[in-house]
Structures are given as C-alpha cells and as structure tokens.
Design a protein around this motif. Structure first.
Motif, PDB file in Angstrom:
ATOM      1  N   GLU A   6       8.590   0.498   0.866  1.00 36.00           N
ATOM      2  CA  GLU A   6       7.610   1.113  -0.090  1.00 36.00           C
ATOM      3  C   GLU A   6       6.490   0.108  -0.071  1.00 36.00           C
ATOM      4  O   GLU A   6       6.819  -1.061   0.194  1.00 36.00           O
ATOM      5  CB  GLU A   6       8.313   1.049  -1.499  1.00 36.00           C
ATOM      6  CG  GLU A   6       9.482   1.659  -2.034  1.00 36.00           C
ATOM      7  CD  GLU A   6      10.725   1.032  -2.047  1.00 36.00           C
ATOM      8  OE1 GLU A   6      11.708   1.327  -2.542  1.00 36.00           O
ATOM      9  OE2 GLU A   6      10.620   0.002  -1.166  1.00 36.00           O
ATOM     10  N   SER A   7       5.373   0.548  -0.643  1.00 33.83           N
ATOM     11  CA  SER A   7       4.204  -0.215  -0.650  1.00 33.83           C
ATOM     12  C   SER A   7       3.324   0.357  -1.763  1.00 33.83           C
ATOM     13  O   SER A   7       3.554   1.531  -2.425  1.00 33.83           O
ATOM     14  CB  SER A   7       3.279  -0.378   0.674  1.00 33.83           C
ATOM     15  OG  SER A   7       2.968   1.112   1.062  1.00 33.83           O
ATOM     16  N   GLY A   9       2.533  -1.216  -4.565  1.00 32.42           N
ATOM     17  CA  GLY A   9       2.683  -1.896  -6.019  1.00 32.42           C
ATOM     18  C   GLY A   9       1.603  -2.783  -6.536  1.00 32.42           C
ATOM     19  O   GLY A   9       0.877  -3.390  -5.478  1.00 32.42           O
ATOM     20  N   LEU A  20       1.909   4.706  -4.868  1.00 32.76           N
ATOM     21  CA  LEU A  20       2.884   4.045  -4.028  1.00 32.76           C
ATOM     22  C   LEU A  20       3.062   4.987  -2.991  1.00 32.76           C
ATOM     23  O   LEU A  20       2.941   6.178  -3.041  1.00 32.76           O
ATOM     24  CB  LEU A  20       4.157   4.209  -4.818  1.00 32.76           C
ATOM     25  CG  LEU A  20       3.910   3.291  -6.526  1.00 32.76           C
ATOM     26  CD1 LEU A  20       5.311   3.291  -6.964  1.00 32.76           C
ATOM     27  CD2 LEU A  20       3.330   1.837  -6.190  1.00 32.76           C
ATOM     28  N   THR A 115       9.162  -2.134  -5.140  1.00 34.53           N
ATOM     29  CA  THR A 115       7.875  -2.605  -5.259  1.00 34.53           C
ATOM     30  C   THR A 115       7.536  -2.798  -6.643  1.00 34.53           C
ATOM     31  O   THR A 115       7.630  -1.788  -7.363  1.00 34.53           O
ATOM     32  CB  THR A 115       6.877  -1.646  -4.311  1.00 34.53           C
ATOM     33  OG1 THR A 115       5.698  -2.461  -4.637  1.00 34.53           O
ATOM     34  CG2 THR A 115       6.421  -0.426  -5.070  1.00 34.53           C
TER      35      THR A 115
END
Length: 121
Positions: A6-7, A9, A20, A115
């Motif tokens: 995940e990225s 945040g 996100l 995240t």
C-alpha cells in the motif's frame, strides 16, 4: 510468492482528500475480489470497500458517497479515493486480495502491511 504494497497514506485536514494505492506483485495468475479494510486504535478491523474482478463495488455505510474504490487490472493495482475525510476515518488502511497464483495454482487471501491515515480536526 505474492506481495501487496500500500501507499498514499498520510496526514490530512478534515474535509481533505487522499488517494491510496495497493500494488500486487509476484506469481499472479488472477486477482479476484480486492478490498480495503481499516483498523483504528482499540477497534476491530473493519471493511471499507470491496471491488470484484467484474467491477462490482461495495462500501461500508460510513464511507458511501465519500470514498471510491477502483482497480487497474493491467497493473494489478487497486485504488481508494477518499474525499471529505473526517477524523473518524483515521486508521491504518490495509489492502486485501483473493489471488490465484501461477504455481502452485492456489487461491489464497493476501494482505498488505498497511498505510496510516491521520485526519486532523
């Protein structure tokens, strides 16, 4: 093996937006349903939204009308557009995916590492 990362945040003011992303990589034959979940301190992990391989979406009542889930199967990536964020949206957001691997040909449930989303009032 398969990884979900995940990225996107971060810290945002109430009323703001975040997007996100969740990228799946590895020995992937097919990705079925994907979803976002979140867990706030002291609370159980809860479903935020899901999207099937056919594009059918489902949202928690608390985010309906504010969040939009989508996916790009050409890149094995899922997104969550979060608008009109509220302090109660603050949590660690996790992505989840049902993935069939190439070899062995198995269907399994995978999770990302999470995240953090922080919403200031």
């Amino acid at each position: 093996q398969v990884q979900l990362v995940e990225s996107g945040g971060g810290l945002v003011q109430a009323g703001g937006s975040l997007r996100l992303s969740c990228a799946a990589s590895g020995s992937i034959r097919r990705i079925n349903t994907m979803g976002w979940y979140r867990q706030a301190p002291g609370k159980q992990r809860e479903l935020v939204a899901t999207i099937t391989s056919g594009g059918i979406t489902n949202y928690a009542d608390s985010v309906t009308g504010r969040f939009t889930i989508s996916r790009d199967d050409t890149k094995n990536t899922m997104f969550l557009q979060m608008n009109s964020l509220k302090p109660e949206d603050a949590a660690v957001y996790y992505c989840n995916a049902e993935i069939i691997t190439i070899w062995p040909s198995l269907l399994a449930d995978y999770w990302g590492q999470g995240t953090q989303v922080t919403v200031s009032s």
